[in-house]
Design an enzyme around this catalytic site. Sequence first.
Site, PDB file in Angstrom:
ATOM      1  N   GLU A  88      29.395  28.938  28.177  1.00 47.03           N
ATOM      2  CA  GLU A  88      30.325  28.787  29.297  1.00 47.03           C
ATOM      3  C   GLU A  88      31.368  27.793  28.825  1.00 47.03           C
ATOM      4  O   GLU A  88      31.192  26.578  28.956  1.00 47.03           O
ATOM      5  CB  GLU A  88      29.623  28.268  30.563  1.00 47.03           C
ATOM      6  N   ASP A 111      29.682  31.165  40.388  1.00 47.62           N
ATOM      7  CA  ASP A 111      30.637  30.100  40.708  1.00 47.62           C
ATOM      8  C   ASP A 111      31.944  30.638  41.266  1.00 47.62           C
ATOM      9  O   ASP A 111      32.854  29.867  41.560  1.00 47.62           O
ATOM     10  CB  ASP A 111      31.012  29.313  39.439  1.00 47.62           C
TER      11      ASP A 111
HETATM   12  O1  TEU Z   1      29.845  25.321  35.905  1.00 47.99           O
HETATM   13  C1  TEU Z   1      30.714  24.573  35.104  1.00 47.99           C
HETATM   14  C2  TEU Z   1      32.049  24.369  35.598  1.00 47.99           C
HETATM   15  O2  TEU Z   1      32.904  24.036  34.791  1.00 47.99           O
HETATM   16  C3  TEU Z   1      32.375  24.258  37.066  1.00 47.99           C
HETATM   17  O3  TEU Z   1      33.535  23.507  37.138  1.00 47.99           O
HETATM   18  C4  TEU Z   1      32.663  25.487  37.795  1.00 47.99           C
HETATM   19  O4  TEU Z   1      33.855  26.016  37.351  1.00 47.99           O
HETATM   20  C5  TEU Z   1      32.758  25.107  39.244  1.00 47.99           C
HETATM   21  O5  TEU Z   1      31.444  24.913  39.675  1.00 47.99           O
HETATM   22  C6  TEU Z   1      33.414  26.110  40.120  1.00 47.99           C
HETATM   23  O6  TEU Z   1      33.511  25.623  41.432  1.00 47.99           O
HETATM   24  C7  TEU Z   1      28.497  25.264  35.568  1.00 47.99           C
HETATM   25  C8  TEU Z   1      27.649  26.136  36.484  1.00 47.99           C
HETATM   26  O7  TEU Z   1      28.010  27.469  36.318  1.00 47.99           O
HETATM   27  C9  TEU Z   1      27.785  25.647  37.896  1.00 47.99           C
HETATM   28  O8  TEU Z   1      27.079  26.456  38.791  1.00 47.99           O
HETATM   29  C10 TEU Z   1      27.269  24.239  37.941  1.00 47.99           C
HETATM   30  O9  TEU Z   1      27.509  23.712  39.197  1.00 47.99           O
HETATM   31  C11 TEU Z   1      27.921  23.360  36.882  1.00 47.99           C
HETATM   32  O10 TEU Z   1      27.987  23.962  35.598  1.00 47.99           O
HETATM   33  C12 TEU Z   1      27.132  22.112  36.698  1.00 47.99           C
HETATM   34  O11 TEU Z   1      25.933  22.378  36.048  1.00 47.99           O
END
Ligand code: TEU
Length: 557
Positions: free
Chosen positions: A255, A328
């Site tokens: 990611e 997300d």
């Molecule tokens: O998301 C990483 C991230 O960069 C977040 O900024 C995401 O874009 C944001 O939650 C959108 O509102 C990951 C996971 O996919 C997310 O579910 C987690 O909350 C986050 O890491 C922290 O572990």
Amino acid sequence: MEKQWWHNKVAYQIYPKSFYDHNGDGIGDIPGIIEKLDHLAYLGVDILWISPVYQSPLADQGYDISDYYAIDPRFGTMEDMDRLIAEAKKRQIYILMDLVINHCSDEHVWFQKAMADPEGEYGNFFYLADQKDGRPCNWRSYFGGSVWEPLPGTDKQYLHMFHKKQPDLNWEEPRVRQEIYKMINWWLEKGVAGFRLDAIINIKKALPMKDYPADRPDGLADPGVMLAHAEGIGAFLKEMKEETFQKYHAFTVGEVFNEKPEELAAFIGEDGYFSSMFDFRETAIGSSPKGWYDNRPVTGEGYKAACFESQERSADIGFYSNIIENHDEPRGVSRYLPKDQVCEASKKMLAGSYFMLRGIPFIYQGQEIGMENTDIPSIDQVDDISSRAEYEAALQAGLSEEKAMEAVRDYSRDNARTPMQWNGERHGGFTKGTPWIKAAPSYRLINVEEQRGRKDSVLEFYRSLIALRKDPKYEDSLIYGACIPYLREQKGLMAYLRKGEIHTLLVMGNYQGAPQKVELSGTYEKVLINNMDRFDEEEDGKICLMGWQYVILEMRS
Ligand code: TEU
Ligand code: CA
């Protein structure tokens, strides 16, 4: 390019809490996933990415892990996990765990020990600083507010890029890295096929820490600004790969946001740190640094441009993982299609458009039946912690509560987290109890049971897309072939050629409600996929696509 086992695979993301509740407590669980494996086998997917099921206080729905070696009782037991891996394997399905290693939970024993004795063995596992010196930097956390928080019972403070219950691990500390590699190998030994790497770009901070110009009324600076100044993440990622993934031929998907363009080859090239990484260019369309409330809606032309830029950028380098949504993001069909045009035809057109791009297609649970954004009546009915921060940012910028809610409705992570819609019964058949989050009212119309076997359903359309991608006959074009934009300048048309050594396929989507004529790139052998039951050929080598029509043609070489 050397062939890898995962190149021709289709992946599917499960958000366990909302997938299927086996024991009726309202929370989806691992036995629930096992029960629904046949749905996934029917769909035809090969790889399952399971969002976190580790022991966790669920402050951020499991992205806050308090024990990497344990399953949270709400999701099941380690025996359930072993059974899931084994049952999946019987169906030739591979399991990916979600690897959340930028941070852990404040309830993890490392943090507990650091709190009890900041100068002791675990103090350096985190970023700690003396309170008396003030805030070490003005970085904003992703969920709003400063990244700094007092370390309870001490005169220290600690850094959290995300929620305050998600303290960042200090990757500069070699013992942290060793602990993480040990844990990764433990899971690989268990038989998981790989990992999705959560928020991984954050593991390298710009050091020494300093302030950046404030970019919102809160006086803080976007975390992306800090990331742009961080140098040297490669050394960590290379070490991790060599110590873990590489030895097991694991599939890894990062990611990764905010990578520097010149870094793409290092990330996903032949010798890259990861097998693949998500293409987030489409999710970034129209997004404003000020917050959700200031985002601009997506147009078909914008979507097309973003896809092609990513395709061009990755063409000679490696495979992106392509998505239209995840846990997300809002639902893809609600985001990338005009609000008043969301229908089965347009959903299929969008599906086909991203699915045949070069890379690994990922489907997010519910996407295969065309699930849409839910209704969110008011802010106190929102679960998502990032929605709350975005709501506050909108109010702070002077928006009315109603306008702030509009932004939340369009972008809230809850949109993707409502229960999977299995049938038209109460709560969409997700649970016999009370679901932890309300089902979207659309379950009565949009559900698996209604679509399964209905020839023209979104579900059956996804099945045909998957079957075509996995047909070995077209591997030269759909897996390894080039992706060449076709009639790029023609408005409302999203078309490309997948050109292999033997086959050339022409993929065309009419990204609008009105019909349009399209000149073909040559003569065609046959129509492989069509989301409508008509195909209007004109005499002059053109075809007329109906509004939202999508076709794939095998061209004569
Ligand atoms: O998301 C990483 C991230 O960069 C977040 O900024 C995401 O874009 C944001 O939650 C959108 O509102 C990951 C996971 O996919 C997310 O579910 C987690 O909350 C986050 O890491 C922290 O572990
Ligand atoms: Ca349950």
